[in-house]
Scaffold this motif. Structure first.
Motif, PDB file in Angstrom:
ATOM      1  N   ILE A  40       0.873  -1.169   0.000  1.00 20.08           N
ATOM      2  CA  ILE A  40       0.000   0.000   0.000  1.00 20.08           C
ATOM      3  C   ILE A  40       0.917   1.228   0.000  1.00 20.08           C
ATOM      4  N   VAL A  41       0.560   2.231  -0.786  1.00 19.44           N
ATOM      5  CA  VAL A  41       1.365   3.448  -0.859  1.00 19.44           C
ATOM      6  C   VAL A  41       0.466   4.675  -0.745  1.00 19.44           C
ATOM      7  N   PRO A  42       1.009   5.788  -0.209  1.00 19.17           N
ATOM      8  CA  PRO A  42       0.218   7.019  -0.186  1.00 19.17           C
ATOM      9  C   PRO A  42       0.154   7.635  -1.580  1.00 19.17           C
ATOM     10  N   THR A  43      -0.743   8.575  -1.766  1.00 22.44           N
ATOM     11  CA  THR A  43      -0.940   9.172  -3.080  1.00 22.44           C
ATOM     12  C   THR A  43       0.310   9.875  -3.615  1.00 22.44           C
ATOM     13  N   ILE A  44       1.239  10.234  -2.768  1.00 21.76           N
ATOM     14  CA  ILE A  44       2.468  10.900  -3.212  1.00 21.76           C
ATOM     15  C   ILE A  44       3.424   9.923  -3.907  1.00 21.76           C
ATOM     16  N   TRP A  45       3.277   8.633  -3.653  1.00 21.68           N
ATOM     17  CA  TRP A  45       4.241   7.632  -4.127  1.00 21.68           C
ATOM     18  C   TRP A  45       4.463   7.639  -5.639  1.00 21.68           C
ATOM     19  N   PRO A  46       3.430   7.602  -6.467  1.00 25.77           N
ATOM     20  CA  PRO A  46       3.713   7.601  -7.910  1.00 25.77           C
ATOM     21  C   PRO A  46       4.480   8.840  -8.367  1.00 25.77           C
ATOM     22  N   VAL A  81      -2.594   2.315  -4.394  1.00 28.51           N
ATOM     23  CA  VAL A  81      -2.512   3.687  -3.906  1.00 28.51           C
ATOM     24  C   VAL A  81      -3.689   3.940  -2.968  1.00 28.51           C
ATOM     25  N   ASP A  82      -3.363   4.417  -1.774  1.00 27.22           N
ATOM     26  CA  ASP A  82      -4.386   4.739  -0.779  1.00 27.22           C
ATOM     27  C   ASP A  82      -5.016   6.079  -1.130  1.00 27.22           C
ATOM     28  N   ASN A  83      -6.282   6.078  -1.438  1.00 27.48           N
ATOM     29  CA  ASN A  83      -6.951   7.301  -1.868  1.00 27.48           C
ATOM     30  C   ASN A  83      -7.364   8.216  -0.723  1.00 27.48           C
ATOM     31  N   GLU A  84      -7.101   7.817   0.506  1.00 30.53           N
ATOM     32  CA  GLU A  84      -7.473   8.645   1.651  1.00 30.53           C
ATOM     33  C   GLU A  84      -6.335   9.530   2.154  1.00 30.53           C
ATOM     34  N   THR A  85      -5.133   9.349   1.623  1.00 32.42           N
ATOM     35  CA  THR A  85      -3.977  10.075   2.127  1.00 32.42           C
ATOM     36  C   THR A  85      -4.195  11.585   2.122  1.00 32.42           C
ATOM     37  N   SER A  86      -4.688  12.118   1.030  1.00 34.17           N
ATOM     38  CA  SER A  86      -4.857  13.575   0.922  1.00 34.17           C
ATOM     39  C   SER A  86      -5.813  14.122   1.979  1.00 34.17           C
ATOM     40  N   ALA A  87      -6.793  13.335   2.353  1.00 30.25           N
ATOM     41  CA  ALA A  87      -7.755  13.782   3.367  1.00 30.25           C
ATOM     42  C   ALA A  87      -7.094  13.945   4.738  1.00 30.25           C
ATOM     43  N   HIS A  88      -5.934  13.332   4.930  1.00 32.69           N
ATOM     44  CA  HIS A  88      -5.227  13.402   6.214  1.00 32.69           C
ATOM     45  C   HIS A  88      -4.037  14.365   6.170  1.00 32.69           C
ATOM     46  N   ALA A  89      -3.805  15.005   5.015  1.00 32.28           N
ATOM     47  CA  ALA A  89      -2.617  15.835   4.827  1.00 32.28           C
ATOM     48  C   ALA A  89      -2.520  16.990   5.820  1.00 32.28           C
ATOM     49  N   PHE A  90      -3.612  17.713   6.032  1.00 28.20           N
ATOM     50  CA  PHE A  90      -3.551  18.900   6.885  1.00 28.20           C
ATOM     51  C   PHE A  90      -3.781  18.590   8.354  1.00 28.20           C
ATOM     52  N   GLY A  91      -4.016  17.335   8.668  1.00 26.75           N
ATOM     53  CA  GLY A  91      -4.220  16.922  10.057  1.00 26.75           C
ATOM     54  C   GLY A  91      -3.116  15.987  10.499  1.00 26.75           C
ATOM     55  N   ALA A  92      -3.376  14.693  10.419  1.00 26.03           N
ATOM     56  CA  ALA A  92      -2.449  13.694  10.948  1.00 26.03           C
ATOM     57  C   ALA A  92      -1.081  13.739  10.281  1.00 26.03           C
ATOM     58  N   ALA A 104       6.490  16.365   5.054  1.00 30.58           N
ATOM     59  CA  ALA A 104       5.109  15.890   4.903  1.00 30.58           C
ATOM     60  C   ALA A 104       5.078  14.641   4.034  1.00 30.58           C
ATOM     61  N   TYR A 105       5.994  14.557   3.068  1.00 29.24           N
ATOM     62  CA  TYR A 105       6.047  13.384   2.195  1.00 29.24           C
ATOM     63  C   TYR A 105       6.340  12.120   3.002  1.00 29.24           C
ATOM     64  N   ASP A 106       7.383  12.180   3.841  1.00 28.16           N
ATOM     65  CA  ASP A 106       7.720  11.008   4.655  1.00 28.16           C
ATOM     66  C   ASP A 106       6.645  10.734   5.703  1.00 28.16           C
ATOM     67  N   ALA A 107       6.093  11.791   6.279  1.00 32.28           N
ATOM     68  CA  ALA A 107       5.042  11.615   7.271  1.00 32.28           C
ATOM     69  C   ALA A 107       3.817  10.931   6.668  1.00 32.28           C
ATOM     70  N   ALA A 108       3.578  11.104   5.364  1.00 32.30           N
ATOM     71  CA  ALA A 108       2.441  10.448   4.706  1.00 32.30           C
ATOM     72  C   ALA A 108       2.584   8.924   4.757  1.00 32.30           C
ATOM     73  N   TYR A 109       3.797   8.426   4.598  1.00 32.38           N
ATOM     74  CA  TYR A 109       4.028   6.980   4.708  1.00 32.38           C
ATOM     75  C   TYR A 109       3.752   6.495   6.128  1.00 32.38           C
ATOM     76  N   LEU A 110       4.241   7.256   7.088  1.00 32.48           N
ATOM     77  CA  LEU A 110       4.063   6.880   8.488  1.00 32.48           C
ATOM     78  C   LEU A 110       2.596   6.931   8.890  1.00 32.48           C
ATOM     79  N   GLU A 111       1.894   7.968   8.480  1.00 34.50           N
ATOM     80  CA  GLU A 111       0.465   8.083   8.791  1.00 34.50           C
ATOM     81  C   GLU A 111      -0.311   6.923   8.191  1.00 34.50           C
ATOM     82  N   LEU A 112       0.026   6.552   6.969  1.00 36.31           N
ATOM     83  CA  LEU A 112      -0.653   5.447   6.304  1.00 36.31           C
ATOM     84  C   LEU A 112      -0.418   4.134   7.052  1.00 36.31           C
ATOM     85  N   ALA A 113       0.813   3.900   7.460  1.00 36.34           N
ATOM     86  CA  ALA A 113       1.124   2.678   8.217  1.00 36.34           C
ATOM     87  C   ALA A 113       0.350   2.653   9.536  1.00 36.34           C
TER      88      ALA A 113
END
Length: 150
Positions: A40-46, A81-92, A104-113
């Motif tokens: 599983i990858v966040p939307t930033i991955w591609p 690709v996890d389609n919920e990542t962007s919804a968590h960008a300004f929060g978690a 924020a890019y690296d934090a997106a991976y951590l938040e997804l995990a």
């Protein structure tokens, strides 16, 4: 039959599959788990992977033809690709970045995990440290069974 979600895949691991000078035994083992296990990858991955490939071309580390071949292979792997990542960008994601000193890019991976309850496959040392700090395990590919023969 669809593979089961097994881990969050950081771009550093995928790029180690592509660039010869970034080859890594751990990354190779992670790659061998696909397609039996889904990444599983966040939307930033591609975008992150595409940018690294493009920068590799600019620096003469690879050619567009090599990139096309590798990307064709990459697209066959069970990477969702996890389609919920962007919804968590300004929060978690933003808060994790602040708390752990991550982009924020690296934090997106951590938040997804964290959100998916999955281990993280990464070669990035600051991201590994942040994962440990918040209790996210690193993905450990299963070791192949031994035959018992010397």
């Amino acid at each position: 039959m669809r593979s089961q979600p097994g881990f969050v895949l950081d771009g550093s691991v995928a790029l180690a599959w592509y660039f010869a000078d970034e080859a890594d035994a751990y990354a190779d083992e992670v790659g061998r788990q696909l397609p039996a296990v889904e990444a599983i990858v966040p939307t930033i991955w591609p975008l992150e992977v595409a940018n690294a490939v493009r920068m590799g071309e600019r620096r003469k580390r690879s050619t567009p033809a090599q990139a096309a071949t590798w990307i064709s292979h990459l697209l066959t792997l069970p990477i969702t690709v996890d389609n919920e990542t962007s919804a968590h960008a300004f929060g978690a994601v933003l808060n994790l970045g602040r708390m752990q000193g991550l982009s924020a890019y690296d934090a997106a991976y951590l938040e997804l995990a964290m959100r998916r309850g999955l281990p993280l496959a990464t070669l990035d040392d600051p991201l590994k440290a942040a994962a440990a700090a918040v209790g996210v395990p690193l993905y450990a590919p299963p070791t192949p069974p031994t035959t018992g023969k010397p």
